[in-house]
Scaffold this motif. Structure first.
Motif: not given
Length: 284
Positions: A234-238, A249-253, A261-264
């Motif tokens: 939940q990158v935007d919320r964090l 996680t941020y790279l995949i985001y 379409d990567f696994n977030p």
């Protein structure tokens, strides 16, 4: 697993000495911590996370609401000794917790104050130093140790009290990467191998991803709660809460924002590499 800490509608306020105004730091916080759990607590500076931690062993007491440790009400003054024996705390600066000139004497300080017999103190000190990997340094002067080694000695001093719960308030904040790795390895050993309940307050996301559960404190409230794999995608919320996310996680985001379409739910470098390799093989 049963709850070992219960926080029920906790409110904590302090009065500003200059203005006389009441400032609310924690506002109706409710939380359960399971026995044997590894819980990470996140939040930006001033969010209330350290204030929450200090309620777990009655350094602070609720203005309203209740905190129970192993069923004991922390506001019951007659049980303060029992609470402190159950909950050990390690703080940010290990130098502030060291009182002796020899490592083993420092580790022995707390059980001596508890009135433990000399024979049992010897056994506790030896076991605690072995647990944190510092036996070879037991006759050393604490001030000659590295930051990571000092923090492990501080942990040993708490372990010698034989607590059920270890609360750590940003214990790696003043350490270099090697020292951080030493301390986190020790924390995981205590939790995974010895079954100790661990509450880790940290601003390092790579530490938080190793926990069983994460809570995010913001403006005195718990804003997010869940497994790391559910929280960190939940990158935007964090970001809105003023927090980072694990780099992988941020790279995949960011790649997914480009239409891929990567696994977030990726949390670390290994998982990120596996996702990228999988995509390369698929496209070949």
């Amino acid at each position: 697993m049963e709850d070992i800490i219960t926080v029920d509608n906790l409110i904590f306020e302090y009065t500003d000495e200059d203005t006389g105004e009441k400032n609310r730091v924690l506002d109706n916080v409710s939380l359960n911590v399971k026995e044997g759990e590894f819980l990470a607590v996140l939040g930006h500076n001033g969010s209330g996370k350290s204030t929450l931690a200090k309620h777990f062993n009655a350094i602070l007491l609720p203005t309203d609401g209740k905190v129970f440790v192993d069923g004991i009400d922390t506001s019951d003054e007659s049980r303060l000794f029992d609470i402190r024996r159950r909950v050990g705390m390690v703080f940010q600066n290990p130098d502030n917790q060291m009182v002796a000139t020899i490592v083993e004497e420092d580790v022995a300080f707390a059980p001596e104050n508890l009135g433990v017999s000399r024979e049992e103190i010897r056994e506790r000190v030896d076991n605690a130093l072995e647990t944190v990997g510092m036996t070879a340094f037991k006759r050393h002067a604490p001030h000659m140790l590295s930051g990571g080694q000092k923090q492990r000695v501080a942990i040993a001093g708490v372990l010698a009290m034989q607590p059920e719960i270890l609360v750590m308030d940003e214990p790696t904040a003043m350490l270099d990467p090697n020292g951080r790795a030493e301390v986190i390895q020790t924390i995981k050993k205590l939790n995974r191998e010895m079954g100790m309940t661990v509450i880790l307050i940290t601003h390092y996301m790579d530490e938080a991803v190793q926990a069983d559960r994460v809570i995010v404190v913001d403006s005195g409230h718990i804003s997010m709660e869940g497994a790391p794999r559910d929280i960190f995608p939940q990158v935007d919320r964090l970001v809105d809460l003023g927090l980072d996310t694990p780099q992988s996680t941020y790279l995949i985001y960011m790649l997914n924002k480009l239409g891929l379409d990567f696994n977030p739910r990726v949390l670390n470098d290994k998982e990120c590499a596996e996702e990228l390799i999988k995509r390369l093989k698929k496209n070949c």
